[in-house]
Design a protein around this motif. Structure first.
Motif, PDB file in Angstrom:
ATOM      1  N   THR A 180      -4.558  18.238   4.219  1.00  0.00           N
ATOM      2  CA  THR A 180      -4.550  17.440   5.442  1.00  0.00           C
ATOM      3  C   THR A 180      -3.602  18.122   6.433  1.00  0.00           C
ATOM      4  OG1 THR A 180      -2.680  16.011   4.838  1.00  0.00           O
ATOM      5  CG2 THR A 180      -4.870  15.360   4.040  1.00  0.00           C
ATOM      6  N   ARG A 181      -3.377  17.496   7.548  1.00  0.00           N
ATOM      7  CA  ARG A 181      -2.463  18.059   8.541  1.00  0.00           C
ATOM      8  C   ARG A 181      -1.001  17.922   8.119  1.00  0.00           C
ATOM      9  NH1 ARG A 181      -4.880  19.023  13.520  1.00  0.00           N
ATOM     10  NH2 ARG A 181      -7.037  18.279  13.687  1.00  0.00           N
ATOM     11  N   TYR A 182      -0.752  17.135   7.077  1.00  0.00           N
ATOM     12  CA  TYR A 182       0.625  16.846   6.687  1.00  0.00           C
ATOM     13  C   TYR A 182       0.836  17.123   5.204  1.00  0.00           C
ATOM     14  CZ  TYR A 182       0.098  14.265  11.041  1.00  0.00           C
ATOM     15  OH  TYR A 182      -0.182  13.919  12.332  1.00  0.00           O
ATOM     16  N   GLU A 183       2.072  17.418   4.846  1.00  0.00           N
ATOM     17  CA  GLU A 183       2.448  17.600   3.448  1.00  0.00           C
ATOM     18  C   GLU A 183       3.611  16.675   3.123  1.00  0.00           C
ATOM     19  OE1 GLU A 183       3.406  21.695   2.939  1.00  0.00           O
ATOM     20  OE2 GLU A 183       1.329  22.393   3.104  1.00  0.00           O
ATOM     21  N   ASN A 184       3.711  16.327   1.845  1.00  0.00           N
ATOM     22  CA  ASN A 184       4.847  15.537   1.349  1.00  0.00           C
ATOM     23  C   ASN A 184       4.981  14.171   2.023  1.00  0.00           C
ATOM     24  OD1 ASN A 184       5.654  17.761  -0.325  1.00  0.00           O
ATOM     25  ND2 ASN A 184       6.568  18.714   1.493  1.00  0.00           N
ATOM     26  N   VAL A 185       3.849  13.571   2.356  1.00  0.00           N
ATOM     27  CA  VAL A 185       3.882  12.204   2.873  1.00  0.00           C
ATOM     28  C   VAL A 185       4.145  11.249   1.708  1.00  0.00           C
ATOM     29  CG1 VAL A 185       2.556  10.388   4.015  1.00  0.00           C
ATOM     30  CG2 VAL A 185       2.282  12.772   4.736  1.00  0.00           C
ATOM     31  N   ASP A 186       5.068  10.337   1.894  1.00  0.00           N
ATOM     32  CA  ASP A 186       5.404   9.362   0.853  1.00  0.00           C
ATOM     33  C   ASP A 186       5.892   8.088   1.533  1.00  0.00           C
ATOM     34  OD1 ASP A 186       6.095   7.967  -1.389  1.00  0.00           O
ATOM     35  OD2 ASP A 186       7.687   9.323  -2.049  1.00  0.00           O
TER      36      ASP A 186
ATOM     37  N   ARG B  98       0.832  -1.198   0.000  1.00  0.00           N
ATOM     38  CA  ARG B  98       0.000   0.000   0.000  1.00  0.00           C
ATOM     39  C   ARG B  98       0.874   1.258   0.000  1.00  0.00           C
ATOM     40  NH1 ARG B  98      -4.923   0.805   4.175  1.00  0.00           N
ATOM     41  NH2 ARG B  98      -5.259  -1.359   3.532  1.00  0.00           N
ATOM     42  N   PRO B  99       0.988   1.919  -1.143  1.00  0.00           N
ATOM     43  CA  PRO B  99       1.667   3.217  -1.164  1.00  0.00           C
ATOM     44  C   PRO B  99       0.747   4.291  -0.581  1.00  0.00           C
ATOM     45  CG  PRO B  99       1.476   2.215  -3.373  1.00  0.00           C
ATOM     46  CD  PRO B  99       0.540   1.507  -2.466  1.00  0.00           C
ATOM     47  N   VAL B 100       1.292   5.127   0.269  1.00  0.00           N
ATOM     48  CA  VAL B 100       0.525   6.206   0.895  1.00  0.00           C
ATOM     49  C   VAL B 100       1.241   7.511   0.573  1.00  0.00           C
ATOM     50  CG1 VAL B 100      -0.366   7.144   3.042  1.00  0.00           C
ATOM     51  CG2 VAL B 100      -0.207   4.664   2.742  1.00  0.00           C
ATOM     52  N   LYS B 101       0.611   8.309  -0.280  1.00  0.00           N
ATOM     53  CA  LYS B 101       1.278   9.512  -0.779  1.00  0.00           C
ATOM     54  C   LYS B 101       0.307  10.690  -0.768  1.00  0.00           C
ATOM     55  CE  LYS B 101       4.497  10.782  -4.471  1.00  0.00           C
ATOM     56  NZ  LYS B 101       5.158  10.319  -5.705  1.00  0.00           N
ATOM     57  N   SER B 102       0.814  11.856  -0.406  1.00  0.00           N
ATOM     58  CA  SER B 102      -0.025  13.054  -0.414  1.00  0.00           C
ATOM     59  C   SER B 102      -0.619  13.294  -1.796  1.00  0.00           C
ATOM     60  CB  SER B 102       0.803  14.276   0.005  1.00  0.00           C
ATOM     61  OG  SER B 102       1.248  14.154   1.341  1.00  0.00           O
TER      62      SER B 102
ATOM     63  N   ALA C  51      -3.208   5.940   5.833  1.00  0.00           N
ATOM     64  CA  ALA C  51      -4.170   6.494   4.883  1.00  0.00           C
ATOM     65  C   ALA C  51      -4.799   7.767   5.431  1.00  0.00           C
ATOM     66  CB  ALA C  51      -5.254   5.465   4.565  1.00  0.00           C
ATOM     67  N   GLY C  52      -5.029   7.800   6.733  1.00  0.00           N
ATOM     68  CA  GLY C  52      -5.602   8.988   7.353  1.00  0.00           C
ATOM     69  C   GLY C  52      -4.700  10.205   7.274  1.00  0.00           C
ATOM     70  N   LEU C  53      -3.411   9.992   7.082  1.00  0.00           N
ATOM     71  CA  LEU C  53      -2.469  11.102   6.984  1.00  0.00           C
ATOM     72  C   LEU C  53      -2.616  11.875   5.678  1.00  0.00           C
ATOM     73  CD1 LEU C  53       0.767   9.242   8.207  1.00  0.00           C
ATOM     74  CD2 LEU C  53      -0.814  10.597   9.593  1.00  0.00           C
ATOM     75  N   VAL C  54      -3.193  11.239   4.648  1.00  0.00           N
ATOM     76  CA  VAL C  54      -3.234  11.860   3.316  1.00  0.00           C
ATOM     77  C   VAL C  54      -4.653  12.089   2.809  1.00  0.00           C
ATOM     78  CG1 VAL C  54      -0.973  10.947   2.669  1.00  0.00           C
ATOM     79  CG2 VAL C  54      -3.027   9.625   2.116  1.00  0.00           C
ATOM     80  N   GLY C  55      -5.666  11.888   3.668  1.00  0.00           N
ATOM     81  CA  GLY C  55      -7.025  12.165   3.239  1.00  0.00           C
ATOM     82  C   GLY C  55      -7.989  11.015   3.374  1.00  0.00           C
ATOM     83  N   GLY C  56      -7.498   9.855   3.802  1.00  0.00           N
ATOM     84  CA  GLY C  56      -8.394   8.734   4.043  1.00  0.00           C
ATOM     85  C   GLY C  56      -8.288   7.619   3.020  1.00  0.00           C
ATOM     86  N   LEU C  57      -9.039   6.556   3.292  1.00  0.00           N
ATOM     87  CA  LEU C  57      -8.986   5.366   2.442  1.00  0.00           C
ATOM     88  C   LEU C  57      -9.531   5.617   1.040  1.00  0.00           C
ATOM     89  CD1 LEU C  57     -10.120   2.681   5.039  1.00  0.00           C
ATOM     90  CD2 LEU C  57      -7.819   3.023   4.145  1.00  0.00           C
TER      91      LEU C  57
END
Length: 334
Positions: free
Chosen positions: A108-114, A98-102, A237-243
């Protein structure tokens, strides 16, 4: 069409048929050399087959080698075993990727999540070995093997090597489960020594959850046992906007199933307002797996272009677009 590849389509339950129809429309607009074979699974087909995972569906995926799957429902606390778990076991889809990317312009509360979450798929508490010892006392067995732990660790390090990832973090609770999680860590350490170019670390699962919420950018790849991976991947998933915006794949030696990892959302099923992004991004992963990389980049770019524009959003992300309107925008951006 020459070199056409068959893909088994499993609509699933709830919003599954709607997001699948939207995704197939985009794939057809891309003119990829794919042929779609529709098969059934999920709670909504139990009355027809007597099971939520018909044998012919499993056989179809074995023949095609690849499936695109919508969400399937599972009864909580009773009923038939999960169709998802059954499919993974029957096809030996040992790795959940599962890739989790902004997502562009999704605030969201975070930017540049990868992040990349690699979850072992075949054992742990999900082996489903439970029994009643005496009334009021239930025992559930956690199964961890050297074979499965080594295999998932190697998948993670190979992925890191191929995709230029710099660090793999093994997630565990070996301070409490010294034998089971200890074995998992021992396997990860042994495999990690074969990849000196990739930094290896170990992190206790509860500490990981706190650290992810504080600063997700400190992590690169996470390799986990089954239960921890299920929980942590949803947290990520919650870090970038959800499932609704996160793709997923379950990969084995010979077959792969690409699926939206969100639920069936029965409250909005049939209303034409579901967000198909997760399944569309899962199909991007599928195209990459099929070595259709040019088409994968076109589809991914179109999705990002629509999100960057900020004007076409489904209700879950604060917009008012229907599933069809969102899909039309993706197709126009191809």
């Amino acid at each position: 069409m020459a070199n056409t590849r068959t893909v088994t389509i499993i609509n699933g339950d709830g919003i599954g048929p709607e997001v699948m129809a939207a995704t197939v429309r985009v794939l057809e607009a891309l003119k990829v050399p794919l042929e779609f074979e529709h098969k059934d699974a999920g709670t909504e087909v139990v009355a027809k087959y007597g099971t939520n995972l018909p044998h012919e569906t499993v056989e179809a995926v074995l023949r095609s080698g690849v499936a695109l799957k919508g969400p399937t429902g599972t009864v909580v606390g009773g009923g038939l075993p999960s169709a998802n778990v059954g499919l993974r076991k029957r096809l030996d889809l040992y790795s959940s990727l599962r890739p989790v990317k902004s997502v562009p312009s999704v605030k969201t509360r975070y930017e540049n999540v990868d992040l990349i979450v690699v979850r072992e798929n075949t054992e742990d508490l999900y082996a489903g070995l439970e029994h009643i010892i005496v009334p009021g006392v239930v025992e559930s067995l956690k199964i961890i093997t050297e074979k499965a732990s080594t295999r998932i660790a190697r998948f993670a390090f190979e992925y890191a090597k191929r995709h230029g990832r710099k660090k793999v973090s093994a997630v565990h609770k070996a301070n409490i489960m010294k034998l089971s999680d200890g074995l998992f860590l021992d396997c990860c350490r042994k495999v990690g020594r074969e990849y000196p170019e990739v930094t290896y670390e170990e992190v206790i699962v509860d500490n990981l959850c706190m650290q992810l919420v504080k600063d997700p950018t400190r992590f690169d790849m996470l390799v986990t046992e089954n239960l921890y991976g299920d929980i942590v991947s949803d947290l990520c998933a919650g870090l970038v906007g959800g499932l609704g915006v996160v793709p997923g794949a379950n990969i084995g030696e010979r077959t792969a199933v690409f699926e939206a990892v969100h639920g069936t959302a029965p409250d909005i099923a049939g209303k034409g307002i579901a967000n198909p992004t997760a399944l569309m991004m899962s199909s991007v992963m599928m195209l990459d797996w099929l070595d259709m990389r040019e088409e994968a980049r076109r589809m991914e770019s179109a999705i990002h272009k629509v999100y960057s524009g900020g004007t076409v959003r489904t209700g879950d992300l604060g917009g008012g677009a229907t599933t069809r309107e969102f899909t039309d925008a993706i197709i126009a951006a191809l």
